[in-house]
Design an enzyme around this catalytic site. Structure first.
Site, PDB file in Angstrom:
ATOM      1  N   HIS A   1     -63.117 -51.717  20.288  1.00 55.45           N
ATOM      2  CA  HIS A   1     -64.335 -52.112  19.571  1.00 55.45           C
ATOM      3  C   HIS A   1     -64.684 -53.574  19.822  1.00 55.45           C
ATOM      4  O   HIS A   1     -65.863 -53.939  19.909  1.00 55.45           O
ATOM      5  CB  HIS A   1     -64.112 -51.857  18.074  1.00 55.45           C
ATOM      6  CG  HIS A   1     -65.322 -52.114  17.235  1.00 55.45           C
ATOM      7  ND1 HIS A   1     -66.540 -51.520  17.497  1.00 55.45           N
ATOM      8  CD2 HIS A   1     -65.525 -52.894  16.138  1.00 55.45           C
ATOM      9  CE1 HIS A   1     -67.427 -51.919  16.585  1.00 55.45           C
ATOM     10  NE2 HIS A   1     -66.831 -52.759  15.759  1.00 55.45           N
TER      11      HIS A   1
ATOM     12  N   SER B   1     -71.735 -53.451  15.748  1.00 58.26           N
ATOM     13  CA  SER B   1     -70.940 -52.880  14.668  1.00 58.26           C
ATOM     14  C   SER B   1     -71.773 -52.803  13.377  1.00 58.26           C
ATOM     15  O   SER B   1     -72.874 -52.264  13.376  1.00 58.26           O
ATOM     16  CB  SER B   1     -69.688 -53.733  14.492  1.00 58.26           C
ATOM     17  OG  SER B   1     -68.733 -53.091  13.729  1.00 58.26           O
TER      18      SER B   1
ATOM     19  N   ASP C   1     -63.786 -47.760  22.758  1.00 52.73           N
ATOM     20  CA  ASP C   1     -64.020 -48.060  21.337  1.00 52.73           C
ATOM     21  C   ASP C   1     -63.840 -46.771  20.543  1.00 52.73           C
ATOM     22  O   ASP C   1     -64.647 -45.851  20.656  1.00 52.73           O
ATOM     23  CB  ASP C   1     -65.442 -48.611  21.167  1.00 52.73           C
ATOM     24  CG  ASP C   1     -65.753 -49.033  19.741  1.00 52.73           C
ATOM     25  OD1 ASP C   1     -64.939 -48.764  18.834  1.00 52.73           O
ATOM     26  OD2 ASP C   1     -66.819 -49.641  19.535  1.00 52.73           O
TER      27      ASP C   1
END
Lengths: 390, 215
Positions: A357, A157, A324
């Site tokens: 995610h 991320s 995601d």
């Protein structure tokens, strides 16, 4: 003697505070006269320092990536699934460095720590940061630890952005760059979610325009709401469906019964928000989401990611997850396409997962197989370099 | 892939060139070409286990569904686009071939020749879909959904205005190897083609499309 920890855990770990007296010039033009970083390390650095791995945390992450702080801890560090003896990032082979970045709220210099110039916490006056500021502070950490070149810089991320920035800022100090569930820049929708979270915080009457510490209060409601918004975007529709469905926590839809109704998912989200608002700092949340929003890998490279990646010397592993939607596989594929066009070595896997995610934090056999296979090669290379060093 | 295929294919790859391998499997070919030709190679694969095998070999593998096209890649961004033993498993081999020649300056394609006498005999005499050592699937579970013969393939090349630079064939036994020189479509087990776009300035009618003699 039996240990209370699983055999493949790094076990009991202790964070260290490392002080840096040299001023850090920030991208915004301001200077941090001195700063401290909260750091955990796992495994041992070999004598030629060829086996060091840097872990870059995401939005709400910190230095406690693996192991336990006390035998009573119920939960290990945030990436314990992938850091430990025999795990993808094998602490028998690597020296792993995890830190809380500047601007954070887990012990490193940030809005919660004292500004020595005023004798009060930085609060809303903490300078705005960019990912490159993290990279520069981490480079100094590396120097202090005697690490000239990372075997790998790894991040998911926001941490993936951090890792990519490393590969461009210090090309000869990164051999492998591992970018998981990340992007070269956020989409408008993604920025919009961050703005929702920021608005939630700022609209809390206890926020006091960021000066809540002077008012001896905390914008808990706002921060909790921000977290709830974020949390929804980190999960997938399918996962929430299977985990909560339309199950009720209380109340009934039976006719003639008037009771307050609460869905399980509501209670879950509220709990997540409440817990988060107790441990996290609102100003840090604002700062971190802005680092995410402002990140644009290729901005200084004529907006051309291929030109940007031509500056990199490292090899890349890029991983995304099918469900995601906050950092979708398309964003990862853009990274991969730019790397290929820039003639850089890259491996890309799009892992089947329904966890959204958050999948990058959670166990997944295929994710682990790819990640571990790649890192095993990195470890072999590190060991070869050690032998060459004699 | 067979060692003999690899040896033939190697002659068509230039040292230090950029190679894209469609359906790269466990990465054997890219690993071999990196060792022998110092290529900058990338492989596209969709099977999870094969992708992991590529990672273990240190091959640049990119998880991709080739059937969705090669839209990720710029025109002429590779010197050679290779596809070994995958043509018959594609949803639209014609479209993928066109894409390969857009992305690569040249292409190398290998495929099992379904015009092979063994396949013909299997179907003709036994009346059943061929199951061979090379193609060991039953008709209902095979990933190979678009079989073709050497002649079929060359007709397609003509229709798509693809230039055949070179053709090699591989037989499964010494007798077939002798006969393959005369009747490639009947005795070759595997066909290997070296392809390119038609030379610029030539229209499809006068482009050079006649296959060269079998080496």
């Amino acid at each position: 003697m039996t240990t209370p920890f699983p055999a493949n855990s790094v076990g009991l770990v202790t964070p260290h505070t490392i002080h840096f007296e040299e001023p850090l010039e920030l991208a915004c033009g301001r200077v941090l006269p001195h700063y401290q970083l909260m750091v955990e390390t796992y495994g041992e650095l070999n004598h030629a320092a060829t086996n060091a791995v840097l872990i870059c945390h995401a939005l709400s992450g910190h230095h406690h990536a693996a192991g336990y702080h006390s035998p009573e801890d119920r939960k290990p560090g945030w990436w314990d699934n992938y850091i430990g003896p025999g795990k993808a990032i094998d602490t028998n082979r690597f020296f792993v460095v995890a830190l809380n970045n500047i601007g954070g709220c887990h012990g490193s210099t940030g809005p919660r720590t004292e500004n020595l110039a005023t004798g009060k916490p930085w609060g809303r006056d903490f300078p705005p940061l960019r990912a490159r500021d993290w990279v520069h502070s981490q480079a100094r950490l590396a120097a202090k630890l005697g690490i000239n070149q990372w075997a790998a810089v790894v991040g998911g991320s926001l941490g993936g952005m951090n890792a990519m920035r490393w590969a461009l800022e210090y090309p000869d100090r990164v051999r492998h760059c591992v970018v998981i569930a990340s992007a070269m820049k956020l989409s408008a929708q993604n920025i919009a979610f961050n703005e929702l979270a920021r608005s939630a915080i700022k609209s809390d009457p206890d926020f006091h325009d960021g000066d809540y510490l002077s008012h001896d209060t905390l914008p808990r409601q706002g921060l909790a709401l921000a977290r709830m918004i974020g949390h929804v975007t980190y999960l997938s529709d399918e996962l929430m469906g299977t985990r909560f469905g339309r199950e009720l926590r209380q109340g009934t839809f039976e006719r003639g019964m008037e009771q307050p109704i609460e869905f399980q998912v509501e209670s879950y989200l509220r709990h997540q928000g409440d817990v988060f608002s107790e441990v996290f700092d609102a100003n840090t949340y604002l700062l971190m989401t802005k680092i995410l929003d402002y990140f644009d890998l290729a901005r200084e490279y004529d907006d051309d990611p291929v030109t940007a990646f031509r500056h990199a010397l490292s090899k890349f592993l890029v991983i995304s997850f099918t469900s995601d939607w906050r950092f979708s596989p398309e964003r990862s594929r853009e990274i991969v396409d730019a790397l290929i066009a820039a003639n850089r070595d890259v491996v890309y896997a799009n892992i089947e997962s329904n966890l959204g995610h958050d999948a990058f934090l959670l166990p997944n056999a295929r994710y682990e197989a790819v990640f571990k296979s790649y890192m095993d090669n990195v470890a072999r290379e590190s060991e070869q370099l050690l032998r060459n060093a004699g | 892939m067979l060692r003999v295929e690899l040896e033939i294919l190697k002659d068509w790859i230039r040292p230090a060139s950029r190679v894209l391998d469609l359906g790269c499997g466990d990465g054997t070919l890219l690993e071999a070409l990196t060792a022998s030709h110092n290529i900058e190679g990338y492989g596209l694969e969709i099977d999870p286990d094969r992708i992991t095998a590529c990672v273990q070999r240190g091959v640049n593998v990119i998880e991709t569904d080739i059937n969705l096209g090669l839209g990720h890649f710029q025109d002429d961004s590779f010197d050679t686009v290779v596809m070994t033993n995958s043509l018959q498993a594609l949803l639209r081999p014609d479209r993928t071939l066109a894409e390969m020649l857009r992305v690569g300056k040249e292409c190398v394609v290998t495929f099992p020749n379904f015009g092979n006498i063994q396949a013909r005999a299997y179907l003709g005499l036994r009346g059943r879909m061929p199951v061979t050592k090379q193609l060991s699937y039953q008709w209902y579970d095979t990933p190979n959904i678009h079989f073709c013969t050497i002649r079929d393939f060359e007709v397609l090349c003509r229709d798509l205005n693809i230039r055949i630079l070179d053709r090699a064939t591989v037989a499964s036994n010494p007798v077939s190897e002798q006969l393959m020189g005369i009747w490639p479509n009947l005795f070759a087990q595997t066909a290997i083609y070296h392809l390119s776009k038609p030379p610029t300035g030539l229209s499809s009618s006068d482009s050079q499309n006649s296959p060269p003699t079998t080496p």
